[in-house]
Design an enzyme around this catalytic site. Structure first.
Site, short mmCIF file in Angstrom:
data_model
loop_
_atom_site.label_atom_id
_atom_site.label_comp_id
_atom_site.label_asym_id
_atom_site.label_seq_id
_atom_site.Cartn_x
_atom_site.Cartn_y
_atom_site.Cartn_z
N TYR A 1 -10.53 -0.03 1.32
CA TYR A 1 -9.23 -0.16 0.67
C TYR A 1 -9.09 -1.55 0.07
O TYR A 1 -9.79 -2.50 0.46
CB TYR A 1 -8.07 0.08 1.66
N CYS A 2 -8.18 -1.67 -0.91
CA CYS A 2 -7.76 -2.98 -1.43
C CYS A 2 -6.26 -3.09 -1.19
O CYS A 2 -5.73 -2.43 -0.28
CB CYS A 2 -8.13 -3.14 -2.90
N PHE A 3 -5.56 -3.89 -1.96
CA PHE A 3 -4.15 -4.11 -1.65
C PHE A 3 -3.29 -2.88 -1.92
O PHE A 3 -2.53 -2.42 -1.06
CB PHE A 3 -3.59 -5.30 -2.43
N TYR B 1 -3.80 -1.19 1.35
CA TYR B 1 -3.22 -1.95 2.46
C TYR B 1 -1.70 -1.81 2.48
O TYR B 1 -1.09 -1.66 3.55
CB TYR B 1 -3.60 -3.42 2.33
#
Length: 366
Positions: free
Chosen positions: A94-96, A124
């Site tokens: 995952y990223c932000f 996130y």
């Protein structure tokens, strides 16, 4: 092939391995227990790309990103992601926000390493929001029972003996008092909130809806309880733990002097470790100097310094009992006695460690 992930709570209940592709600075502000930070971009690269995006737009920022993360740098990062994916075939990335960065990592893993790996939809931010909401729901729907008692009665030890406990001090890595700072640092506030939320989720997943929790203030060191939980705890029923004065002195001596000193020695070595330990013990006493009053603070400080000198010179910890006994009888016990009086109508059981443990274990967890 596993699809991208939308069931966010299951990630935490099932301890799914998490690959966090955000920049290190983002990871440091808050993450999830056990997550591994394998960023697409370093902090410097992220800053350069962000500046480019503001000045020249998305296409130019993407082009700069591909320029910065190319060649050997790109290969090294893909190798790290591939190793994680191969080591954790049931994991996710995952990223932000679940956007461009995680999509790029996902795409490069597939095209360059031949690995199809799922990403978390919403990233996130969605995961954190899911945990925040799950905590709010638990606070609204579940029942809470508090363990109270004078300082040194071993309330945290009781928590370890029941399977429906929530160890707030454990999540915060702090013992909760002015003397509660540990050798290792406290987690970020966000990480503290995540630890609490995930433990709640896991226990609820096995049918627990009634929780035992230690009586705490709003703050545990630098960590703060969710305000909804703190307000609920001001009304919850209390089980009051009692123990002999001498036993309490010995428990505090063991936890705050002997074990704490050992932790410092392990972290810093014999000489520097003892110096750090002694400095922190004195600093802890100084934090409550105003509440102790000038004469009492100076007397206890003198007793503490004499005990530290004896410990440094001869290895004896016996003199620490002098200031511990005085601090309990003259400061903590009167304060807790007042608190107990103000909470008397909420106390549903009183007893020693064995009696309290037996009482708690007879209470249905749901």
């Amino acid at each position: 092939m596993r699809p991208d992930i939308t069931n966010l709570q299951a990630l935490f209940v099932d301890d799914v391995p998490l690959m966090d592709t955000r920049a290190p600075i983002e990871f440091a502000r808050g993450s999830f227990p056990g997550a591994m930070n394998l960023p697409l971009m370093t902090d410097s690269e992220r800053q350069q790309i962000g500046t480019c995006y503001k000045q020249r737009g998305q296409d130019a920022a993407i082009a700069l990103g591909h320029l910065l993360v190319s060649g050997k740098t790109k290969s090294a990062r893909i190798n790290a992601w591939a190793h994680f994916a191969q080591t954790h075939p049931n994991g996710v990335l995952y990223c932000f926000r679940g956007g461009l960065r995680s999509q790029i990592v996902q795409q490069w893993l597939k095209t360059e390493a031949g690995i199809t790996y799922p990403r978390v939809v919403g990233g996130y931010k969605a995961m954190r929001n899911a945990l925040i909401e799950s905590t709010r729901q638990a606070i609204a729907q579940c029942q809470f029972l508090i363990i109270g008692g004078l300082t040194g009665t071993g309330k945290t030890e009781i928590l370890a003996r029941v399977n429906n406990s929530l160890d707030l001090e454990g999540y915060a890595n702090h013992r909760g008092s002015s003397f509660g700072k540990r050798v290792s640092t406290q987690p970020a506030q966000i990480d503290f909130e995540h630890r609490l939320a995930i433990d709640l989720l896991k226990k609820q997943s096995v049918g627990i809806e009634r929780f035992v929790i230690e009586d705490e203030g709003l703050h545990i060191g630098s960590c703060s309880l969710p305000i909804e939980l703190y307000q609920l705890l001001q009304q919850a029923p209390i089980v009051w733990l009692e123990d002999d004065f001498e036993h309490r002195v010995e428990r505090i001596l063991n936890d705050y002097v002997i074990k704490q000193c050992s932790d410092f020695l392990g972290a810093y070595g014999p000489q520097a470790g003892f110096e750090h330990f002694a400095a922190q013990l004195v600093q802890s006493l100084n934090k409550i100097a105003k509440r102790l009053g000038g004469e009492r603070h100076q007397r206890l400080l003198s007793n503490m310094q004499a005990a530290l000198a004896a410990q440094a010179n001869h290895g004896s910890t016996a003199l620490h009992r002098v200031w511990i006994s005085a601090l309990l009888s003259e400061y903590y016990d009167p304060m807790y006695a007042h608190q107990r009086s103000s909470k008397a109508d909420r106390i549903i059981f009183t007893g020693n460690r064995q009696a309290v443990a037996e009482f708690l274990n007879t209470q249905p967890p749901s």
